[in-house]
Write a protein that holds these residues in place. Sequence first.
Motif, PDB file in Angstrom:
ATOM      1  N   ASP A 136      64.020 -34.244  23.584  1.00 41.18           N
ATOM      2  CA  ASP A 136      65.259 -34.996  23.763  1.00 41.18           C
ATOM      3  C   ASP A 136      66.335 -34.102  24.366  1.00 41.18           C
ATOM      4  OD1 ASP A 136      64.481 -37.526  22.397  1.00 41.18           O
ATOM      5  OD2 ASP A 136      64.251 -36.183  20.669  1.00 41.18           O
ATOM      6  N   VAL A 138      69.901 -32.932  24.980  1.00 42.29           N
ATOM      7  CA  VAL A 138      71.146 -33.092  24.227  1.00 42.29           C
ATOM      8  C   VAL A 138      72.177 -33.769  25.133  1.00 42.29           C
ATOM      9  CG1 VAL A 138      73.016 -31.876  23.040  1.00 42.29           C
ATOM     10  CG2 VAL A 138      70.650 -31.083  22.786  1.00 42.29           C
ATOM     11  N   ASP A 140      75.362 -34.050  25.323  1.00 42.26           N
ATOM     12  CA  ASP A 140      76.518 -33.264  25.754  1.00 42.26           C
ATOM     13  C   ASP A 140      76.141 -32.147  26.725  1.00 42.26           C
ATOM     14  OD1 ASP A 140      78.081 -34.824  24.155  1.00 42.26           O
ATOM     15  OD2 ASP A 140      78.363 -33.341  22.570  1.00 42.26           O
ATOM     16  N   LYS A 141      74.834 -31.875  26.867  1.00 38.86           N
ATOM     17  CA  LYS A 141      74.373 -30.811  27.752  1.00 38.86           C
ATOM     18  C   LYS A 141      73.641 -31.356  28.980  1.00 38.86           C
ATOM     19  CE  LYS A 141      75.819 -27.657  24.890  1.00 38.86           C
ATOM     20  NZ  LYS A 141      76.971 -26.800  25.231  1.00 38.86           N
ATOM     21  N   ASP A 152      64.892 -37.609  28.692  1.00 42.05           N
ATOM     22  CA  ASP A 152      63.975 -37.337  27.593  1.00 42.05           C
ATOM     23  C   ASP A 152      62.548 -37.568  28.079  1.00 42.05           C
ATOM     24  OD1 ASP A 152      66.353 -37.150  26.236  1.00 42.05           O
ATOM     25  OD2 ASP A 152      66.085 -38.997  25.091  1.00 42.05           O
ATOM     26  N   ALA A 172      67.997 -28.975  24.564  1.00 40.79           N
ATOM     27  CA  ALA A 172      67.065 -30.048  24.219  1.00 40.79           C
ATOM     28  C   ALA A 172      66.525 -29.791  22.822  1.00 40.79           C
ATOM     29  CB  ALA A 172      65.917 -30.132  25.221  1.00 40.79           C
ATOM     30  N   THR A 173      66.194 -30.871  22.126  1.00 39.62           N
ATOM     31  CA  THR A 173      65.662 -30.775  20.775  1.00 39.62           C
ATOM     32  C   THR A 173      64.363 -31.555  20.678  1.00 39.62           C
ATOM     33  OG1 THR A 173      66.850 -32.742  19.999  1.00 39.62           O
ATOM     34  CG2 THR A 173      67.993 -30.612  19.792  1.00 39.62           C
ATOM     35  N   THR A 189      64.771 -31.829  12.904  1.00 41.77           N
ATOM     36  CA  THR A 189      65.078 -31.636  14.327  1.00 41.77           C
ATOM     37  C   THR A 189      65.275 -30.158  14.616  1.00 41.77           C
ATOM     38  OG1 THR A 189      66.088 -33.823  14.505  1.00 41.77           O
ATOM     39  CG2 THR A 189      66.687 -32.200  16.182  1.00 41.77           C
ATOM     40  N   PRO A 191      65.523 -26.985  17.845  1.00 40.80           N
ATOM     41  CA  PRO A 191      65.730 -26.727  19.275  1.00 40.80           C
ATOM     42  C   PRO A 191      64.393 -26.684  20.016  1.00 40.80           C
ATOM     43  CG  PRO A 191      66.932 -25.147  17.918  1.00 40.80           C
ATOM     44  CD  PRO A 191      66.001 -25.874  17.010  1.00 40.80           C
ATOM     45  N   TRP A 194      66.726 -23.706  24.727  1.00 47.94           N
ATOM     46  CA  TRP A 194      68.057 -23.171  24.453  1.00 47.94           C
ATOM     47  C   TRP A 194      68.348 -21.951  25.314  1.00 47.94           C
ATOM     48  CZ3 TRP A 194      64.172 -22.294  20.707  1.00 47.94           C
ATOM     49  CH2 TRP A 194      63.922 -20.964  20.375  1.00 47.94           C
TER      50      TRP A 194
END
Length: 233
Positions: A136, A138, A140-141, A152, A172-173, A189, A191, A194
């Motif tokens: 997924d 993120v 905001d990123k 995603d 992303a996670t 959840t 990371p 990163w």
Amino acid sequence: MSRKKRALVVRGGWDGHQPVETTDSFLPFLGEHGYDVRVEDETRVYADAEYMAGVDVVVQTNTMNTIATDELWGLINAVRSGTGMAGWHGGIADSYRNSSDYLHLVGGQFVTHPAKAPRDELPGDGTDCFVRYTVDIVPDKADHPIVAGISDFELTTEQYWVLSDEYNDVLATTTIAAPDYHPWHRPVTCPAVWTRLWGQGRVFVSTPGHSLDVVDDPNVRTIIERGILWASR
């Protein structure tokens, strides 16, 4: 006349992560982007301070291996001075388990990849921990240069549960399920992609990347290629 950029590829450790095949697959990309590439199958090069000072990016895949103290501090000092570091899966998130200083540098440690079925139902053929899961981005990123334009996406491979800290810039996670045959009680959840700023250097980590077929996924390859360039001096 500016000097040519330098990339150092350090590979080794557990053969199941295909360190040679996966890193070889990125060599043309590095060449196309103007890097003079040096490939090493051992970590001794990290202790060569003079050489490391001129490296723009280290691409490492070295799973479950060990590292000498002078080599580790050579790597850490190089990153602090501006050398970038990039890697994927166990080649960066499961290296040098005996060193908390390395963990502090990269910002995340692999602890497990959950099995796809109860132990007595697993095939035992190397796919025991291959699950279908989602990476997924993120929200905001979503405009970060490493993941921009990527939605995603799903993979069937090892899903890494990593221990990490809030200093990471998580792009992303992935959410690990809690089936009743595992001991944890709720989804977790973690990371999946990163970055981390360390001194003057940049660190990039992608947990997807178990083997060549995974890094060949278009989303994974794009993220790793962009991550290498982002991390580079």
